[in-house]
Design a protein around this motif. Structure first.
Motif, PDB file in Angstrom:
ATOM      1  N   TYR A  68       0.897  -1.143   0.044  1.00  0.00           N
ATOM      2  CA  TYR A  68       0.220  -0.016  -0.137  1.00  0.00           C
ATOM      3  C   TYR A  68       0.808   1.094   0.029  1.00  0.00           C
ATOM      4  CZ  TYR A  68      -3.500  -3.438   1.067  1.00  0.00           C
ATOM      5  OH  TYR A  68      -4.354  -4.351   1.081  1.00  0.00           O
ATOM      6  N   GLY A  69       0.699   1.894  -0.986  1.00  0.00           N
ATOM      7  CA  GLY A  69       1.747   3.064  -1.217  1.00  0.00           C
ATOM      8  C   GLY A  69       1.514   4.450  -1.056  1.00  0.00           C
ATOM      9  N   ARG A  70       0.483   4.511  -0.363  1.00  0.00           N
ATOM     10  CA  ARG A  70       0.038   5.991  -0.429  1.00  0.00           C
ATOM     11  C   ARG A  70       0.812   6.888   0.642  1.00  0.00           C
ATOM     12  NH1 ARG A  70      -4.710   8.308  -1.806  1.00  0.00           N
ATOM     13  NH2 ARG A  70      -3.653  10.140  -1.314  1.00  0.00           N
ATOM     14  N   ILE A  76       8.097  10.427  -2.132  1.00  0.00           N
ATOM     15  CA  ILE A  76       8.309  10.415  -3.536  1.00  0.00           C
ATOM     16  C   ILE A  76       7.245  11.009  -4.133  1.00  0.00           C
ATOM     17  CG2 ILE A  76       9.130   9.088  -5.423  1.00  0.00           C
ATOM     18  CD1 ILE A  76      10.186   6.775  -3.194  1.00  0.00           C
ATOM     19  N   PRO A  77       7.055  12.222  -4.754  1.00  0.00           N
ATOM     20  CA  PRO A  77       5.776  12.645  -5.449  1.00  0.00           C
ATOM     21  C   PRO A  77       5.548  11.928  -6.821  1.00  0.00           C
ATOM     22  CG  PRO A  77       7.242  14.525  -4.903  1.00  0.00           C
ATOM     23  CD  PRO A  77       7.995  13.204  -4.494  1.00  0.00           C
ATOM     24  N   ASN A  78       4.528  11.565  -7.016  1.00  0.00           N
ATOM     25  CA  ASN A  78       3.963  10.741  -8.072  1.00  0.00           C
ATOM     26  C   ASN A  78       4.703   9.281  -8.276  1.00  0.00           C
ATOM     27  OD1 ASN A  78       2.368  12.891  -8.960  1.00  0.00           O
ATOM     28  ND2 ASN A  78       3.836  13.574 -10.066  1.00  0.00           N
ATOM     29  N   TRP A  79       4.727   8.909  -7.051  1.00  0.00           N
ATOM     30  CA  TRP A  79       5.440   7.398  -6.932  1.00  0.00           C
ATOM     31  C   TRP A  79       4.915   6.358  -7.672  1.00  0.00           C
ATOM     32  CZ3 TRP A  79       2.323   3.887  -5.473  1.00  0.00           C
ATOM     33  CH2 TRP A  79       0.887   4.038  -4.695  1.00  0.00           C
ATOM     34  N   TRP A  80       3.680   6.540  -7.925  1.00  0.00           N
ATOM     35  CA  TRP A  80       2.935   5.196  -8.790  1.00  0.00           C
ATOM     36  C   TRP A  80       3.593   5.405 -10.242  1.00  0.00           C
ATOM     37  CZ3 TRP A  80       0.484   9.392  -6.581  1.00  0.00           C
ATOM     38  CH2 TRP A  80       0.079  10.407  -7.664  1.00  0.00           C
ATOM     39  N   GLU A  81       4.203   6.544 -10.606  1.00  0.00           N
ATOM     40  CA  GLU A  81       4.730   6.442 -12.112  1.00  0.00           C
ATOM     41  C   GLU A  81       6.273   5.885 -12.121  1.00  0.00           C
ATOM     42  OE1 GLU A  81       4.830  10.829 -13.096  1.00  0.00           O
ATOM     43  OE2 GLU A  81       2.819  10.940 -13.094  1.00  0.00           O
ATOM     44  N   GLN A  82       6.855   5.418 -10.925  1.00  0.00           N
ATOM     45  CA  GLN A  82       8.310   5.201 -10.828  1.00  0.00           C
ATOM     46  C   GLN A  82       8.215   3.695 -10.346  1.00  0.00           C
ATOM     47  OE1 GLN A  82      10.855   8.084  -9.120  1.00  0.00           O
ATOM     48  NE2 GLN A  82       9.001   9.526  -9.204  1.00  0.00           N
ATOM     49  N   MET A  83       7.312   3.361  -9.145  1.00  0.00           N
ATOM     50  CA  MET A  83       7.606   2.381  -8.173  1.00  0.00           C
ATOM     51  C   MET A  83       7.323   1.076  -9.128  1.00  0.00           C
ATOM     52  SD  MET A  83       5.656   1.439  -4.508  1.00  0.00           S
ATOM     53  CE  MET A  83       4.271   0.366  -5.338  1.00  0.00           C
ATOM     54  N   PRO A  84       8.190   0.023  -9.078  1.00  0.00           N
ATOM     55  CA  PRO A  84       8.039  -1.318  -9.935  1.00  0.00           C
ATOM     56  C   PRO A  84       6.945  -2.187  -9.237  1.00  0.00           C
ATOM     57  CG  PRO A  84       9.761  -1.536  -8.438  1.00  0.00           C
ATOM     58  CD  PRO A  84       9.271  -0.093  -8.196  1.00  0.00           C
ATOM     59  N   VAL A  85       5.917  -2.274  -9.904  1.00  0.00           N
ATOM     60  CA  VAL A  85       4.718  -2.938  -9.536  1.00  0.00           C
ATOM     61  C   VAL A  85       4.392  -3.895 -10.351  1.00  0.00           C
ATOM     62  CG1 VAL A  85       3.645  -0.811  -8.195  1.00  0.00           C
ATOM     63  CG2 VAL A  85       3.068  -1.646 -10.586  1.00  0.00           C
ATOM     64  N   GLN A  86       3.600  -5.034 -10.008  1.00  0.00           N
ATOM     65  CA  GLN A  86       3.125  -6.292 -10.825  1.00  0.00           C
ATOM     66  C   GLN A  86       1.733  -5.851 -11.395  1.00  0.00           C
ATOM     67  OE1 GLN A  86       4.764  -9.315 -11.664  1.00  0.00           O
ATOM     68  NE2 GLN A  86       6.295  -8.061 -11.380  1.00  0.00           N
ATOM     69  N   GLY A 119      -3.469  -0.439  -3.436  1.00  0.00           N
ATOM     70  CA  GLY A 119      -2.654  -1.393  -3.154  1.00  0.00           C
ATOM     71  C   GLY A 119      -2.153  -1.965  -4.483  1.00  0.00           C
ATOM     72  N   ALA A 120      -0.925  -2.669  -4.450  1.00  0.00           N
ATOM     73  CA  ALA A 120      -0.246  -2.972  -5.755  1.00  0.00           C
ATOM     74  C   ALA A 120       0.609  -4.341  -5.233  1.00  0.00           C
ATOM     75  CB  ALA A 120       0.657  -2.047  -6.439  1.00  0.00           C
ATOM     76  N   THR A 121       0.407  -5.349  -6.180  1.00  0.00           N
ATOM     77  CA  THR A 121       1.337  -6.732  -5.866  1.00  0.00           C
ATOM     78  C   THR A 121       2.706  -6.343  -6.477  1.00  0.00           C
ATOM     79  OG1 THR A 121       0.739  -7.576  -7.991  1.00  0.00           O
ATOM     80  CG2 THR A 121      -0.604  -8.152  -6.022  1.00  0.00           C
ATOM     81  N   ALA A 122       3.836  -6.646  -5.965  1.00  0.00           N
ATOM     82  CA  ALA A 122       5.063  -6.062  -6.184  1.00  0.00           C
ATOM     83  C   ALA A 122       6.132  -7.078  -5.616  1.00  0.00           C
ATOM     84  CB  ALA A 122       5.229  -4.771  -5.449  1.00  0.00           C
ATOM     85  N   HIS A 123       7.136  -7.274  -6.320  1.00  0.00           N
ATOM     86  CA  HIS A 123       8.268  -8.280  -5.966  1.00  0.00           C
ATOM     87  C   HIS A 123       9.200  -7.387  -5.124  1.00  0.00           C
ATOM     88  CE1 HIS A 123       6.933 -11.550  -8.330  1.00  0.00           C
ATOM     89  NE2 HIS A 123       7.097 -11.164  -9.393  1.00  0.00           N
ATOM     90  N   ARG A 124       9.507  -8.050  -3.706  1.00  0.00           N
ATOM     91  CA  ARG A 124      10.403  -7.093  -2.939  1.00  0.00           C
ATOM     92  C   ARG A 124      11.870  -6.769  -3.669  1.00  0.00           C
ATOM     93  NH1 ARG A 124       9.960  -6.687   2.839  1.00  0.00           N
ATOM     94  NH2 ARG A 124      12.152  -6.060   2.611  1.00  0.00           N
ATOM     95  N   ALA A 125      12.216  -7.773  -4.189  1.00  0.00           N
ATOM     96  CA  ALA A 125      13.544  -7.838  -4.938  1.00  0.00           C
ATOM     97  C   ALA A 125      13.707  -6.492  -5.730  1.00  0.00           C
ATOM     98  CB  ALA A 125      14.039  -8.751  -5.715  1.00  0.00           C
ATOM     99  N   ASP A 126      12.389  -6.242  -6.473  1.00  0.00           N
ATOM    100  CA  ASP A 126      12.504  -4.955  -7.484  1.00  0.00           C
ATOM    101  C   ASP A 126      12.211  -3.695  -6.396  1.00  0.00           C
ATOM    102  OD1 ASP A 126      12.765  -6.648  -9.542  1.00  0.00           O
ATOM    103  OD2 ASP A 126      10.541  -6.875  -9.732  1.00  0.00           O
TER     104      ASP A 126
END
Length: 452
Positions: A68-70, A76-86, A119-126
């Motif tokens: 959950y990235g909020r 990090i402004p506009n984090w959703w444009e950068q964060m590696p998500v599945q 929320g997003a699914t993501a790999h912790r390595a990324d």
């Protein structure tokens, strides 16, 4: 995690060494909490070392899950444009089951499929690598492939740095932020954890199964980067815990979370419980044909507010899993967001203490104040009774069957008999599943009181 072991001992350094510190702050552990802390310290203009045991952040993480990235709005402004998500989770399913039944509350919304997302699914390595990159870009010094073996203390007993296994030795600092994961040896060495066992720990065990993106979209009823998260109760043969199933881009992850003490006394292996879950008629059609590409396990601190250590000491702060900040409260299962929030506030508090020239426990007290004003401690305090309720015998053994039998009775048509009333069905289901109505009422009141 970046630590040595329970036998590590503090080393006393000279006052001159303590005063001529190499860094203003040393952060131990480059997970979400550690990277958020290092990012805040670096942005405040102070020198910070981010120590990671692995060759790169995320290299030893097999965890993947819902993030959950909020909380990143502040970092990090506009984090959703950068964060590696599945995938972005737009469908959330809460399921209770017996071996032959399943009852699901299935919610979906497209509000979660557009910025700022939920929320997003993501790999912790990324994810971990990306977060550490933000800290390094702000000026933090990443120190990989390094094991912290203990704390350095001044002659007065304050923490003034860490011992490492590096050839060039120790790192001195004004503040150490311990983000070294579950069972934090640094927090224990600093005397911040009360004596006691590991009753609050659970073991998360997961299989990741490869399925094509097209198959996942069809079976789970999603398109594009929309994803699904299932949280499941009643799938652990009575061992306190639960199950989960969520979608990645071209794989699904399925697994169980189990109370460590109960698991150690049960004659059941975690993989047997995952096999049960995979065979269940409510789950099997969703994962049919999936090829296992990963099997992993990790410890989770699920005790919540009542199991947290002291968060501050002279020269030291504790954040994330090291501070037992995973929220496991039934329908709320969150961890990374609490780690990010705690790390962010730890970094701010460390910078404030350095600015004021007081890194004692009193000088670092702003950390606790920041946490109490935020969701980190507010949510944990509000839901402090939930972990015990969710892991209770009735919740694990009795309530899944009660709920499934009650709903089956509501929808079953037994003509020529008339439909039974709801009260009769409730009494019948409760009796069949060994539940006394007064206990049901008491548990319902506990849950409602915790949510008010």
């Amino acid at each position: 995690m970046t630590y040595a072991g329970p036998g590590s001992q503090s080393t006393v350094v000279s006052d001159d060494q303590a005063r001529t510190r190499m860094f203003d702050v040393v952060v131990v552990g480059a997970g979400p909490a550690g990277s958020a802390a290092a990012l805040e310290v670096a942005r405040a203009g102070y020198s910070v070392a981010l120590i990671e045991r692995g060759p790169f952040p995320g290299s030893k993480n097999v965890y993947g899950g819902v993030v959950y990235g909020r909380v990143l709005d502040e970092l990090i402004p506009n984090w959703w444009e950068q964060m590696p998500v599945q995938r972005w989770v737009t469908r959330r399913c809460t399921m209770v089951m017996t071996p032959a039944q399943a009852l699901t509350v299935d919610f979906r919304t497209q509000d979660w499929g557009r910025p700022p997302y939920n929320g997003a699914t993501a790999h912790r390595a990324d994810l971990d690598s990306w977060l550490a990159e933000q800290a390094v870009a702000a000026g933090a010094v990443l120190v990989p492939s390094t094991v912290v073996t203990g704390l350095l203390r001044s002659s007065a007993g304050a923490v003034v740095g860490v011992r490492t296994d590096r050839p060039d030795g120790d790192l001195t600092a004004g503040v150490v932020i311990a983000c070294d994961g579950v069972n934090s040896f640094l927090a224990k060495e600093a005397g911040l954890f009360p004596p006691g066992g590991d009753s609050h720990l659970t073991l998360g065990v997961k299989q990741t199964l490869r399925l094509s993106r097209e198959v996942i979209d069809e079976r789970f009823g999603v398109t594009g980067t929309d994803g699904v998260d299932f949280e499941i109760l009643g799938c652990t043969r009575g061992i306190p815990g639960g199950g989960f199933l969520y979608t990645n881009l071209d794989s699904v992850s399925i697994g169980v979370v189990l109370g460590l003490e109960s698991l150690s006394t049960a004659k059941t292996r975690p993989e047997e419980l995952i096999a049960d879950l995979k065979r269940h008629p409510a789950i099997a059609p969703l994962i049919r044909g999936g090829v296992e590409i990963e099997y992993s396990a990790h410890l989770i601190p699920e005790g919540g507010y009542r199991s947290m250590p002291r968060l501050t000491g002279d020269g030291i702060l504790v954040a994330g899993d090291a501070a037992a900040m995973c929220l496991a409260a039934g329908i709320w299962l969150e961890g990374v967001n609490f780690a990010l929030g705690a790390g962010m506030y730890a970094g701010r508090a460390a910078a404030d203490a350095l600015r004021a020239g007081d890194t004692s426990r009193r000088g670092l007290a702003g950390y606790t104040a920041l946490l109490e004003k935020s969701f980190v401690l507010a949510d944990h305090r509000k839901l402090r009774d939930f972990p015990g309720l969710v892991l209770s015998d009735r919740m694990q053994h009795n309530y899944p069957g009660l709920a499934c039998d009650l709903v089956q009775g509501l929808f079953q048509v037994d003509n020529p008999r008339p439909k039974p009333g709801l009260g009769r069905l409730l009494r019948r289901s409760a009796k069949a599943n060994g539940v006394r109505l007064r206990d049901l009422a008491r548990d319902a009141w506990t849950g409602m009181r915790a949510m008010r």
